[in-house]
Scaffold this active site. Sequence first.
Site, PDB file in Angstrom:
ATOM      1  N   GLY A 104       1.106  -1.437  -0.286  1.00  0.00           N
ATOM      2  CA  GLY A 104       0.484   0.267   0.471  1.00  0.00           C
ATOM      3  C   GLY A 104       0.342   1.341   0.275  1.00  0.00           C
ATOM      4  N   GLY A 119      -0.038   4.347   1.311  1.00  0.00           N
ATOM      5  CA  GLY A 119       0.080   5.161   2.509  1.00  0.00           C
ATOM      6  C   GLY A 119       0.682   5.255   3.525  1.00  0.00           C
ATOM      7  CD  GLU A 165      -2.866   0.648  -3.427  1.00  0.00           C
ATOM      8  OE1 GLU A 165      -4.200   1.204  -4.517  1.00  0.00           O
ATOM      9  OE2 GLU A 165      -2.377   1.301  -2.892  1.00  0.00           O
ATOM     10  N   GLY A 191      -5.981   2.530  -2.409  1.00  0.00           N
ATOM     11  CA  GLY A 191      -6.171   0.844  -2.448  1.00  0.00           C
ATOM     12  C   GLY A 191      -6.656  -0.411  -1.298  1.00  0.00           C
TER      13      GLY A 191
END
Length: 626
Positions: A219, A221, A248, A346
């Site tokens: 991820g 973030g 992603e 995501g």
Amino acid sequence: MNFDHNWQDSFRAMVKSPKKALRNVRSGQRVFIGTGCAEPTVLVDALVARADDLADVEIIQLFTKGDAPYARDEFSDTFRINSFFIGQNVRSLIQEGMGDYTPMLLSDIPQLFNSGRLPIDVALIQVSPPNQQGMVSLGISVDIVKSAIENASLVIAQVNPRMPCSLGDSQVDVDDLDILVPVDVPILEREVEPVHPISREIGRRVAELIPDGATIEFGFGRLDDYGRVPHATIEFLHHKKDLGVHSEMITDTILELVKSGAVTGSRKSSDRGRIVTSFCLGTRKLYDAIDNNETFSFRPTEYVNDSRIISQQKKMIAINPAREIDLTGQIAADSQQGQLYSGIGGLIDFNRGASRCRDGKSIITLPSTDPQVTRSNIVPHLSEGSGVVVTRGDVHYVVTEYGVAYLHGKSIQERVMALISIAHPDFREKLFQQAIEAHFLRPEFSEIGHAFFIPPDKNLRTTRLLPDGSQIDLRPVEPTDESGMRDLLYNLSEQTVYHRFMSRQANFSLQQIHQFVYVNHRHETTVVASIPEAYGEHLIGVGKYLLPEKGSRAEITLVVRDTWQNKGVGTMLYEYLAELAIANGIIGFTAKVLRENQRMQIIFNHSGHKVTSSFNQGMYDFVIDF
């Protein structure tokens, strides 16, 4: 994909300078800006140069890595920000209420464009030069850009020969573009940040959950000052085999993982042999590696983030960061204490996809505290202004630098125990009392809080092999072992119960179970032997020694699940406890063993230590000197 060096002649009618191209933007329009490091910086600068001529222009973006000049205070009457993910370059503006944030699942954004609910007037993007067939590549950012192109009334493309040609589903027909602006400028780069020690420890623990043959998502973030925690996992995966990537986003760290041989993608259920992603943030080294490389498959968000496609992978592992979690399992990821920080991204797409796939795991990572260790990120209730991104019903694994908690299907009490066990030790006592006050725990639990306040040494976990080759994990007992300990005790045979407890009892009181699990590590040590299961550990044995207040020898007891007896588990537990005792300055063990318990007598008599014993009233008293 080889560039057509004469493309400007071929498409002369479409070619314009930045200044002329941006004259087509009008006041009141909605302008989309390409994502991440693929931001068309020359077009952005040309747009901002028109600030005095424009008003009320809404900037739509996933997030950008440039300077975001349109976000400056002096342009507040001209440009309004509406971002699907709050990057550092617009965070202060949005936190001050001068910009907008649209919380959306990343997979839902293309449909938002397609449906016309968020019309796009102008799309500013960056592409590679066309090839002989008139196709350009979106390069390092396909994500929602392709959908924006399909739905924008006007598409202005910054055409840059430095944009790598990514393969997959990243090509666009030049006829789908409206204006071409030739440039030759560096693509934005993002250097790999140094890994914070806490992020590294979290990454190490996450890597232990990843099996060979898994397909992984990292991820994007982040937590400020800790860097991108999911990507800290990568350095601990180099020894793995046949990993796949469906994520992603990728960064430069993927290159070393590929170089190590760990990533082959050979066991992926789809896109076998390919690293699937929708965009990358990296340096020229990564961009050069991507260029015309069939190993990398860049696909739009509606494919990469489709939870149904994700769930079709076998052993899909999703790793995503959070900002805060409450003791019931609610997770805040895009905000904390009234401040918006990032976005949903995501997280939900991959959380749901991975948890539904065969042998999949959805993992949430977060440091146990803020960088100053003044606030716990594990809290009794989410702080005011912290929005729920993952519900308590959707959470599976949670990892901090202090351990791993598996919450899915667990009761509130079990969740509380698990999360306090991986909280920062400085906050465990307060969390424990708050859990009792909130009625998450029964009042009598206040008597066993010491098990949380004085955690065992995290470095004591070890793995050893039995004579038959079985791999056994040995570690200090944890408060989260209550259900496993209950299962172990109630599956002991009548004979084993009699040998261990010297009684014919058929039931175990809550207090007896607690005595095994909730240990005061200052005076006693309890260790368990376990084997891994899909969702946790299966306890097969437990050993304990208790040091009297005035004494230098500790009393030892052992018990092994019947199906694992006569395989060396008892000997392994004894040796492990002896190592710990010697390290703690204990000079030996004492033990009381029934005459009928020949297995335990053999363990002690063959321990390799000096052993003396005496027999009295059907029981042996052992004294063992180290």
